[in-house]
Design a protein around this motif. Structure first.
Motif, mmCIF file in Angstrom:
data_model
loop_
_atom_site.group_PDB
_atom_site.id
_atom_site.type_symbol
_atom_site.label_atom_id
_atom_site.label_comp_id
_atom_site.label_asym_id
_atom_site.label_seq_id
_atom_site.Cartn_x
_atom_site.Cartn_y
_atom_site.Cartn_z
ATOM 1 N N THR A 309 0.820 -1.208 0.000
ATOM 2 C CA THR A 309 0.000 0.000 0.000
ATOM 3 C C THR A 309 0.858 1.263 0.000
ATOM 4 O OG1 THR A 309 -0.117 0.156 2.409
ATOM 5 C CG2 THR A 309 -1.757 -1.234 1.327
ATOM 6 N N GLN A 311 0.436 3.766 1.908
ATOM 7 C CA GLN A 311 0.689 4.153 3.301
ATOM 8 C C GLN A 311 1.947 3.469 3.842
ATOM 9 O OE1 GLN A 311 -2.241 3.130 2.079
ATOM 10 N NE2 GLN A 311 -3.520 4.989 2.282
ATOM 11 N N GLU A 314 4.934 5.168 2.176
ATOM 12 C CA GLU A 314 5.163 6.512 2.702
ATOM 13 C C GLU A 314 5.859 6.460 4.060
ATOM 14 O OE1 GLU A 314 1.210 7.940 2.597
ATOM 15 O OE2 GLU A 314 1.254 8.378 0.432
ATOM 16 N N ARG A 315 5.453 5.504 4.895
ATOM 17 C CA ARG A 315 6.084 5.372 6.212
ATOM 18 C C ARG A 315 7.566 4.993 6.072
ATOM 19 N NH1 ARG A 315 4.576 0.959 10.974
ATOM 20 N NH2 ARG A 315 6.349 1.471 12.322
#
Length: 359
Positions: A309, A311, A314-315
């Motif tokens: 994903t 997310q 991005e982390r």
């Protein structure tokens, strides 16, 4: 689905696509590749795969860039360094599948134990004592890696500046053990089974491991180039589907007993099952008689682990920036979505049995 060592898997005769050459390293978390091959999952999904055991991550990167491998197990942060051309030519790579979470540990030499080191704080004391002498030298498997993030975070927790107080060098995973034994490095952060191998041989001990930290747990992904996906979209999805089934098999508790025997083969890790078993069983041997219960030491499928994903990307990108391994100014705004392709993953999921899709 179950595996009995020494038995052959019979599959229905089907027309196969051209052979795919897929790379991996001799690490415990390469298990999905071994399982997919030995259980006939590649054949089940209509592809023929030639697995290629490689010597290091830089070799895998170069072979992917120049088309000698169609796909490969890789460290998730390698997607960023390869796409951006950090220490290599730039190449548009991506991943439609996360293969594993966690799986790493930090091993320090028994010489440091004898010097009184027990944790990051006491390692700081030893580093300060060595001012003017040879710096403590610690190995990581690749600069852009979760291993480097874990090591740097652990060092900072003890007040150690990883860029000033110690020396961090890149060493291929399979060479960590011999370098620690020879004294050319004082410790290393690596995947299994190389931490357990050092503990079993009585040359090292483990003060920490990735499951004990709050960093992004993403470890290995399936890396391919954009040109491969554009030229072979169906084969790519079949490869992901086969590996997804293998990941699910690896995370079933009933299969963890057979998995070390499968991986011990000369085709895969070529290490004893006794060295491979502890981290897979969740009973991790840290050295000096200490056994830690870490049931999530390796995660291959649980808790939606395989979905790439935005997310998650991005982390991980944020952590790489904070560690000084990426320059924010050089990053395209949509880079996480370019590297982690959940759309490809979703298409591959449609090829799976219902029980796997809903798990």
């Amino acid at each position: 689905m179950s595996f009995v060592p020494g038995t052959a898997v019979t599959t229905k005769s089907i027309r196969r696509s051209p052979r795919l050459r897929v790379g991996f390293l001799a690490l415990t978390d390469a298990a999905p590749f071994a399982v997919a091959q030995e259980l006939g999952l590649f054949q089940k999904h209509g592809i023929e795969v030639e697995l290629s055991r490689e010597v290091g991550w830089a070799t895998i990167r170069e072979k992917i860039i120049y088309g000698e491998l169609d796909a490969a197990q890789c460290l998730a942060p390698m997607l960023w360094s390869t796409f951006l051309g950090i220490d290599s030519v730039a190449c548009r790579v991506l991943s439609g599948l996360i293969l594993s979470m966690r799986g790493n540990a930090l091993t320090l030499s028994n010489r440091l134990w004898d010097a009184g080191v027990r944790d990051a704080v006491t390692l700081r004391d030893e580093a300060r004592r060595r001012v003017g002498e040879r710096k403590l030298t610690l190995g990581v498997v690749f600069t852009h890696s979760s291993h480097n993030l874990l090591l740097r975070s652990w060092l900072k927790s003890g007040g150690i500046n990883p860029d000033r107080d110690v020396r961090i060098v890149v060493v291929p995973p399979a060479q960590m053990f011999r370098n620690l034994s020879a004294g050319t490095i004082d410790g290393y952060c690596s995947g299994e089974p190389w931490n357990t191998a050092a503990v079993e041989a009585g040359i090292g001990w483990c003060p920490t491991w990735s499951a004990a930290h709050s960093l992004s747990p993403i470890e290995k992904v399936l890396m391919v180039t954009e040109r491969f996906v554009e030229s072979n979209p169906a084969e790519h999805q079949k490869l992901i589907a086969a590996l997804l089934e293998a990941c699910a098999w690896c995370d079933e508790l009933k299969n963890r007993e057979a998995l070390p025997e499968l991986l011990s083969s000369r085709n895969y890790l070529q290490q004893s099952a006794e060295v491979i078993r502890p981290s897979l069983s969740g009973h991790f041997a840290c050295g000096y008689g200490k056994i830690e219960y870490v049931p999530g030491f390796h995660v291959f499928h649980a808790d939606n682990a395989n979905a790439p994903t935005a997310q998650k990307a991005e982390r991980l990108q944020k952590e790489l920036r904070e560690a000084g391994l990426l320059e924010s100014a050089s990053l395209p705004l949509d880079l996480p979505r370019q590297l982690f392709r959940e759309d490809i993953y979703a298409s591959a999921m449609q090829m799976l049995p219902h029980e796997l899709v809903s798990s």
